[in-house]
Design a protein around this motif. Structure first.
Motif, PDB file in Angstrom:
ATOM      1  N   ALA A 124       0.835  -1.196   0.000  1.00  0.00           N
ATOM      2  CA  ALA A 124       0.000   0.000   0.000  1.00  0.00           C
ATOM      3  C   ALA A 124       0.873   1.250   0.000  1.00  0.00           C
ATOM      4  O   ALA A 124       2.090   1.166   0.109  1.00  0.00           O
ATOM      5  CB  ALA A 124      -0.938  -0.007   1.203  1.00  0.00           C
ATOM      6  N   ASN A 125       0.251   2.423  -0.081  1.00  0.00           N
ATOM      7  CA  ASN A 125       1.000   3.669  -0.206  1.00  0.00           C
ATOM      8  C   ASN A 125       0.838   4.525   1.042  1.00  0.00           C
ATOM      9  O   ASN A 125      -0.284   4.856   1.431  1.00  0.00           O
ATOM     10  CB  ASN A 125       0.522   4.441  -1.436  1.00  0.00           C
ATOM     11  CG  ASN A 125       1.259   5.750  -1.624  1.00  0.00           C
ATOM     12  OD1 ASN A 125       0.755   6.813  -1.277  1.00  0.00           O
ATOM     13  ND2 ASN A 125       2.476   5.684  -2.149  1.00  0.00           N
ATOM     14  N   HIS A 126       1.946   4.915   1.646  1.00  0.00           N
ATOM     15  CA  HIS A 126       1.898   5.638   2.913  1.00  0.00           C
ATOM     16  C   HIS A 126       1.395   7.070   2.753  1.00  0.00           C
ATOM     17  O   HIS A 126       0.779   7.623   3.654  1.00  0.00           O
ATOM     18  CB  HIS A 126       3.282   5.638   3.580  1.00  0.00           C
ATOM     19  CG  HIS A 126       4.258   6.582   2.951  1.00  0.00           C
ATOM     20  ND1 HIS A 126       4.949   6.277   1.798  1.00  0.00           N
ATOM     21  CD2 HIS A 126       4.656   7.832   3.303  1.00  0.00           C
ATOM     22  CE1 HIS A 126       5.729   7.288   1.468  1.00  0.00           C
ATOM     23  NE2 HIS A 126       5.569   8.248   2.346  1.00  0.00           N
ATOM     24  N   PHE A 127       1.650   7.697   1.592  1.00  0.00           N
ATOM     25  CA  PHE A 127       1.180   9.071   1.371  1.00  0.00           C
ATOM     26  C   PHE A 127      -0.347   9.120   1.403  1.00  0.00           C
ATOM     27  O   PHE A 127      -0.941   9.982   2.065  1.00  0.00           O
ATOM     28  CB  PHE A 127       1.700   9.590   0.033  1.00  0.00           C
ATOM     29  CG  PHE A 127       1.267  11.000  -0.288  1.00  0.00           C
ATOM     30  CD1 PHE A 127       2.078  12.081   0.054  1.00  0.00           C
ATOM     31  CD2 PHE A 127       0.051  11.255  -0.914  1.00  0.00           C
ATOM     32  CE1 PHE A 127       1.675  13.391  -0.236  1.00  0.00           C
ATOM     33  CE2 PHE A 127      -0.356  12.549  -1.202  1.00  0.00           C
ATOM     34  CZ  PHE A 127       0.458  13.619  -0.856  1.00  0.00           C
ATOM     35  N   LYS A 164      -5.740   9.830   4.213  1.00  0.00           N
ATOM     36  CA  LYS A 164      -7.012   9.182   4.523  1.00  0.00           C
ATOM     37  C   LYS A 164      -7.198   8.979   6.020  1.00  0.00           C
ATOM     38  O   LYS A 164      -8.265   9.261   6.577  1.00  0.00           O
ATOM     39  CB  LYS A 164      -7.090   7.825   3.810  1.00  0.00           C
ATOM     40  CG  LYS A 164      -8.197   6.890   4.298  1.00  0.00           C
ATOM     41  CD  LYS A 164      -8.060   5.532   3.647  1.00  0.00           C
ATOM     42  CE  LYS A 164      -8.899   4.466   4.349  1.00  0.00           C
ATOM     43  NZ  LYS A 164     -10.341   4.703   4.256  1.00  0.00           N
ATOM     44  N   HIS A 165      -6.155   8.488   6.685  1.00  0.00           N
ATOM     45  CA  HIS A 165      -6.288   8.073   8.082  1.00  0.00           C
ATOM     46  C   HIS A 165      -5.913   9.173   9.074  1.00  0.00           C
ATOM     47  O   HIS A 165      -6.729   9.591   9.895  1.00  0.00           O
ATOM     48  CB  HIS A 165      -5.419   6.843   8.327  1.00  0.00           C
ATOM     49  CG  HIS A 165      -5.517   6.311   9.724  1.00  0.00           C
ATOM     50  ND1 HIS A 165      -6.596   5.576  10.164  1.00  0.00           N
ATOM     51  CD2 HIS A 165      -4.669   6.427  10.791  1.00  0.00           C
ATOM     52  CE1 HIS A 165      -6.416   5.255  11.432  1.00  0.00           C
ATOM     53  NE2 HIS A 165      -5.261   5.763  11.835  1.00  0.00           N
ATOM     54  N   ASN A 166      -4.676   9.644   8.979  1.00  0.00           N
ATOM     55  CA  ASN A 166      -4.187  10.604   9.983  1.00  0.00           C
ATOM     56  C   ASN A 166      -4.899  11.951   9.905  1.00  0.00           C
ATOM     57  O   ASN A 166      -5.202  12.557  10.933  1.00  0.00           O
ATOM     58  CB  ASN A 166      -2.678  10.825   9.815  1.00  0.00           C
ATOM     59  CG  ASN A 166      -1.875   9.570  10.100  1.00  0.00           C
ATOM     60  OD1 ASN A 166      -2.435   8.500  10.316  1.00  0.00           O
ATOM     61  ND2 ASN A 166      -0.569   9.686  10.097  1.00  0.00           N
ATOM     62  N   LEU A 176      -6.476  15.697  -2.533  1.00  0.00           N
ATOM     63  CA  LEU A 176      -5.207  15.295  -1.934  1.00  0.00           C
ATOM     64  C   LEU A 176      -4.269  16.492  -1.804  1.00  0.00           C
ATOM     65  O   LEU A 176      -4.350  17.446  -2.574  1.00  0.00           O
ATOM     66  CB  LEU A 176      -4.514  14.245  -2.804  1.00  0.00           C
ATOM     67  CG  LEU A 176      -5.093  12.834  -2.875  1.00  0.00           C
ATOM     68  CD1 LEU A 176      -4.282  12.016  -3.868  1.00  0.00           C
ATOM     69  CD2 LEU A 176      -5.108  12.164  -1.520  1.00  0.00           C
ATOM     70  N   LYS A 177      -3.382  16.410  -0.837  1.00  0.00           N
ATOM     71  CA  LYS A 177      -2.292  17.375  -0.795  1.00  0.00           C
ATOM     72  C   LYS A 177      -1.445  17.181  -2.059  1.00  0.00           C
ATOM     73  O   LYS A 177      -1.405  16.090  -2.624  1.00  0.00           O
ATOM     74  CB  LYS A 177      -1.413  17.138   0.444  1.00  0.00           C
ATOM     75  CG  LYS A 177      -2.102  17.395   1.761  1.00  0.00           C
ATOM     76  CD  LYS A 177      -1.115  17.339   2.907  1.00  0.00           C
ATOM     77  CE  LYS A 177      -0.460  15.970   3.015  1.00  0.00           C
ATOM     78  NZ  LYS A 177       0.498  15.894   4.142  1.00  0.00           N
TER      79      LYS A 177
END
Length: 360
Positions: free
Chosen positions: A116-119, A124-126, A197-198
């Motif tokens: 998966a992708n951390h960005f 999405k989560h943080n 998205l940023k």
């Protein structure tokens, strides 16, 4: 639709519950002299989980064990994917794994190791989920699509009356759906729901595509070459179903159970009814906090109330600070939602889904 019209605001209050909680928890760390980040126990666990994942993976593709052993190892590998996500990646992404930024970054990149992708996860989560928990139309965690109704404000369809029966199967699809669809959907649409998205820098785009190429090579191409197409397909589906279900059920037990709230912002002011900490307490639930095995495996995410109030504090401290949160909740006459066992929490989730699927 502008971003400001999508994202609600928290009211400004004179007596902040969040400030009081932070003060009391900080006092705990000052008195004990402990760092709020992870400790040797967490670092050791991380090494054990990642090492075990590597050993099981290599044993499956290089030593091709008998099918009955291979099935057991695939189940274990699926569980390890989930546990690495809970214990290593999750703390790392919140900056609570270690006091050193490079260790947090390394822990965060374990998500990329799993495909998966951390960005995208961070956005999405943080940023979204942790700020606007259980807010329909904003929190992507309760936006599953037409197959499930996860909030009172979502449209009810005929099939939803059966969702408390078929959710078991849908939850199994989370991991494979995440890796092969939702990551790409967010990447190309450049938004999560209605929230843009940023801006992604070149390194973020490179990381995204390198991760997908790596995942395709390590989880698809190499296993097929080593064990054959059919054996790989059976193993990959089993691994994906196990990890998907565990990831899904743990996150859903934290917010979509009986008694958790789904606040709606005022139509005119776009303000939510409660300040941040009160909002988090009302929309979040704990489960099986006395079960040390569950706590170890899910990385303290069964202490979800504490996590949502203090995401930058490592989960190894949640059992200690939960007593502080309970006491303050009692003083403010707030319900501290908790289910004593995993079984009771799952039952509460099933009842919630049945209620959401009923026609009036």
């Amino acid at each position: 639709m502008s971003v400001s019209s999508v994202i609600p605001k928290f009211p400004v209050v004179t007596k902040s519950l969040h400030s009081e909680l932070r003060q009391k928890v900080q006092q705990y760390f000052d008195e004990t002299g402990k760092a709020a980040t992870g400790n040797l126990t967490l670092f050791t666990k991380a090494i054990v989980l990642v090492s075990l994942f590597t050993v099981v993976y290599l044993h499956l593709i290089l030593f091709t064990p008998a099918w009955y052993f291979a099935l057991g190892e695939c189940v274990l590998l699926g569980a390890l994917i989930a546990s690495i996500g809970f214990n290593v990646m999750h703390d790392g992404s919140h900056g609570s794994f270690s006091k050193y930024k490079w260790k947090n970054k390394l822990a965060t990149y374990s998500l990329n190791m799993l495909g998966a992708n951390h960005f995208l996860w961070n956005m999405k989560h943080n940023i979204i989920h942790h700020s606007f928990t259980n807010i329909d139309g904003v929190d992507d965690d309760i936006e599953i699509g037409i197959l499930m109704r996860m909030a009172p404000g979502q449209k009810r369809l005929w099939a939803h009356r059966f969702q408390h029966f078929y959710f078991w199967f849908l939850y199994m699809l989370l991991y494979v759906f995440w890796i092969f669809f939702t990551d790409y959907q967010k990447y190309f649409l450049k938004r999560i729901g209605d929230i843009p998205l940023k801006k992604m820098e070149f390194k973020d785009h490179l990381s995204f595509w390198l991760t997908k190429v790596y995942h395709g090579a390590v989880f698809i191409v190499i296993p097929i070459l080593c064990v054959g197409w059919f054996a790989w397909l059976m193993g990959f589906l089993l691994i994906s179903c196990v990890s998907g279900f565990i990831l899904s059920i743990v996150f859903q037990l934290a917010h979509t159970v009986e008694h958790t709230g789904f606040p709606v912002a005022d139509a005119e002011s776009n303000k939510l009814p409660d300040e941040f900490a009160t909002h988090q307490i009302k929309t979040t639930a704990n489960f099986a906090t006395q079960n040390k095995l569950v706590s170890w495996f899910v990385g303290g995410l069964n202490f979800q109330i504490e996590h949502h109030l203090f995401p930058k504090i490592s989960h190894v401290h949640y059992p200690a600070i939960s007593a502080i949160v309970r006491k303050v909740c009692k003083e403010y006459q707030l319900q501290y939602i908790e289910y004593p066992t995993m079984r009771s929490a799952i039952a509460a989730h099933v009842r919630f889904l049945r209620t959401m699927g009923k026609y009036d």
